[in-house]
Each structure stands twice: as C-alpha cells, then as structure tokens.
Design a protein around this motif. Structure first.
Motif, PDB file in Angstrom:
ATOM      1  N   LEU A 124       9.605  -1.695 -11.480  1.00 53.33           N
ATOM      2  CA  LEU A 124      10.252  -2.819 -10.962  1.00 53.33           C
ATOM      3  C   LEU A 124       9.144  -3.687 -10.202  1.00 53.33           C
ATOM      4  N   PHE A 125       7.981  -3.118 -10.083  1.00 54.57           N
ATOM      5  CA  PHE A 125       7.122  -3.838  -9.120  1.00 54.57           C
ATOM      6  C   PHE A 125       6.649  -5.466  -9.553  1.00 54.57           C
ATOM      7  N   LEU A 126       6.461  -5.414 -10.797  1.00 51.69           N
ATOM      8  CA  LEU A 126       5.884  -6.840 -11.423  1.00 51.69           C
ATOM      9  C   LEU A 126       7.009  -7.703 -11.328  1.00 51.69           C
ATOM     10  N   LYS A 127       8.204  -7.258 -11.724  1.00 53.50           N
ATOM     11  CA  LYS A 127       9.391  -8.348 -11.665  1.00 53.50           C
ATOM     12  C   LYS A 127       9.640  -8.670 -10.038  1.00 53.50           C
ATOM     13  N   SER A 128       9.752  -7.611  -9.169  1.00 53.28           N
ATOM     14  CA  SER A 128      10.237  -7.996  -7.865  1.00 53.28           C
ATOM     15  C   SER A 128       9.011  -9.001  -7.339  1.00 53.28           C
ATOM     16  N   LEU A 174       9.637  -3.389  -4.650  1.00 48.20           N
ATOM     17  CA  LEU A 174       7.981  -3.482  -4.714  1.00 48.20           C
ATOM     18  C   LEU A 174       7.632  -1.926  -4.893  1.00 48.20           C
ATOM     19  N   PHE A 175       8.294  -1.053  -4.195  1.00 47.75           N
ATOM     20  CA  PHE A 175       7.697   0.480  -4.173  1.00 47.75           C
ATOM     21  C   PHE A 175       8.078   1.391  -5.378  1.00 47.75           C
ATOM     22  N   VAL A 176       8.978   0.659  -6.429  1.00 49.18           N
ATOM     23  CA  VAL A 176       9.363   1.220  -7.599  1.00 49.18           C
ATOM     24  C   VAL A 176       8.400   0.658  -8.582  1.00 49.18           C
ATOM     25  N   PRO A 177       7.575   1.545  -9.293  1.00 59.21           N
ATOM     26  CA  PRO A 177       6.438   1.160 -10.264  1.00 59.21           C
ATOM     27  C   PRO A 177       7.059   0.407 -11.343  1.00 59.21           C
TER      28      PRO A 177
END
Length: 340
Positions: free
Chosen positions: A204-208, A199-202
């Motif tokens: 990957l945020f939406l996918k997570s 969630l804290f990786v820009p």
C-alpha cells in the motif's frame, strides 16, 4: 536541553494537529513559541539554518507526533466509527464558544455599530452556506466509505487533498483553529489518517504516498505563502475573519454529525454521548487556555508600551526643561550686548 524541550513540544503539537478541533497554533501559544513558530515558515534557507536548533527539533517532533497518533485514529475509525464521529463532533462544538468570543471581541472598547453587526452575521451565513453546500454535494463526505479502505486516486480527489492542505496550513497558524478540522470539514481527514500508517505496508506504500503528496505539498504552500498574509488579515479584520471561521466550524459540525439513527444499541448510544461530551470538554478548555495566553501576552505588550510611553514623556519633559534653562541663561547676555 533546549533542543530536547523543543522536540517534546513538537511531538505534542504533532499529536494536537492530528486531533480535529485542537489547534497546533493553540499549543504554540501555550508553550510560548508562537512567534518563532510562524517565523519558521520561510523559503530563506539561511534563515532556516540560522534557527536550526529550533526548526529541526520542532518539525521533527511534529512529524513523530503525527506518525504515532495517526495509527490510533485509523484504528478508532475502523473499530468505533460512530463513537469516533461523535467525538469529533464534540471537538468541533467545544471550539465554538472561544471562536465566538474572538468574533465579538472589541479591540477599541467601543460598541459594535449596526453595520458591523450585519457584516459579521453575513460572514457567518456565507461561510455556513458554502460549507453546507459542499457537504451536501459530496454526500456528507462519505466518511464510512473512506474509513473502510483507501480510495482510488482521481484528479478531483487530488485537487481536494491539495486545497485541504493549503487551508489546513492556514488554519494551523491561527490559534484556536485546527488544521485537521479543515481536513475533516473537506472530507479528506479519514483518507489522510488511513494513508499515514499504510505507508508502512509494502503493497500500500505507493498508493498511500500518492494520496499524501498533494496534501503535503498544499501544506507547505499554505505555510510558506499564507503565514504573513493571515497575520495581516487577522490584524486588520479580526472580527470578520473569526466570523467567517465561526460559520465554517458550525457548518462542519452539521456535516460531520452522523445522526441518531446509527445508535442502534444502548451501549453504542452511551459510548457516543460520552465521546461527544469528552470531545467538547477537551477543546473547550484547550481553547480557553489559548485565549488566556493570548490575553496575558496582550497585557504584557500593553504594559511595555505604557512604560515606554511614560519614559519617552519623561525624556521629552527633561529636554524641554533643558531648552528652557538654556534660553533663560542666554537672555541676560543678549540683553547686555544690546545695551552696550
């Protein structure tokens, strides 16, 4: 000061809920907040606001604990996958003795009838068979693939994440049973642990977020809808309930265990065996502690009930004595009136 204590308890419970085999309900019992914990799951906003000094610090602390520990679990899965799987297998095996004790616990002190023993065995076999079938159907949960990267979102995965959330919430309420263990049993635990720090990786945020939402919604649905129902079932059918849970836990150990072929070096073999033993010892003693707390609580309740019963009996005796005295006092007058 009480708010800080509740926050710390929440952090500990959050960390415990991340570890499969270690029950958040157990920790609630250990910290003597189990009744408040279960009572907090409600849609009554006024009731939540009335208990805000307990609810907000507790659940805020649990969220902090999950966020802190999920990153560590994700790293362990990536760097030490086999040892981590052995550790989780140990966590599951360590919880079995306590669950078996709950399963065969005699509430009324009487021996189990042959019929009841058959029912308990049937519950274990049915639960074991269901989970083994699901595990084989899914290819032993494909944990290696899940640990390497976030999977693509599918309708089937979304449904599975939701169901795992509901069942995990139900398990979290039961002392001695782990909500994360249910996620592990259903093969979604590595996905959740990988998704939280992502969630804290820009990029990957939406996918997570889309992976976590079904599980989170299921968690809320399970907590709100099942808290009272589970309490009722455990009260009415405690042995059968724990027999079913025991069967599920046994099957999950079989499904999760990575086998011996992956131990391709002496260092990996020694590390895996140590991880297995540490995991088993950890949950064994946590489960024993929870059972001791449960037993102590029952003794306190029994003592209060006995003392209350004795007081009621004494009051009844006094009332009966007063009635007898009034009756005796009234007899001479009645006799004198009759003579006149």
């Amino acid at each position: 000061m009480e708010i800080i204590r509740t926050l710390i308890v929440g952090i500990v419970m959050g960390i415990e809920n991340v570890i499969p085999g270690v029950s958040g309900g157990t920790m609630a019992a250990v910290f003597n907040i189990y009744d408040q914990f279960v009572d907090a799951f409600t849609l009554n906003i006024k009731k939540i606001w009335r208990n805000k000094k307990f609810v907000f610090p507790l659940f805020g602390g649990m969220l902090m604990g999950v966020l802190i520990f999920a990153s560590l679990v994700s790293i362990l899965y990536e760097k030490f996958e086999v040892q981590t799987q052995y550790f989780f297998t140990g966590l599951i095996l360590g919880s079995l003795p306590c669950l078996f004790g709950y399963m065969i616990e005699k509430k009324d002190g009487k021996k189990f009838s042959a019929g009841k023993i058959c029912v308990l065995v049937a519950c274990v076999i049915v639960a074991f068979g269901i989970l083994i079938f699901i595990g084989r159907l899914e290819g032993n949960m494909e944990s290696a693939e899940m640990a390497s990267a976030l999977p693509e979102q599918t309708w089937f995965l979304t449904l599975k994440l939701f169901i795992a959330g509901v069942l995990g919430a139900v398990a979290m309420i039961i002392p001695g049973v782990s909500g994360s263990l249910v996620n592990l049993m259903m093969g979604v635990y590595p996905i959740i642990m990988k998704s939280i720090p992502s969630l804290f990786v820009p990029n990957l945020f939406l996918k997570s977020l889309l992976l976590l939402l079904p599980n989170g919604i299921g968690l809320l649905v399970g907590l709100v809808s099942a808290a009272k129902l589970i309490g009722f079932i455990l009260k009415k059918l405690p042995n059968q309930s724990y027999a079913f849970i025991f069967g599920l836990i046994c099957a999950s150990a079989v499904n999760i265990f990575p086998g011996f072929t992956c131990l391709d070096s002496p260092g990996k073999a020694i590390g895996s065996i140590i991880s297995l033993v540490v995991g088993a010892v950890l949950t064994f003693f946590c489960s024993k502690l929870a059972k001791k707390e449960d037993t102590d609580d029952k003794k306190i309740v029994e003592k209060i009930e006995n003392e209350a019963g004795e007081k009621i009996n004494k009051i009844d005796e006094k009332i009966s004595k007063i009635k007898e005295e009034k009756k005796l006092d009234g007899e001479p007058g009645e006799s004198g009136d009759a003579t006149t």
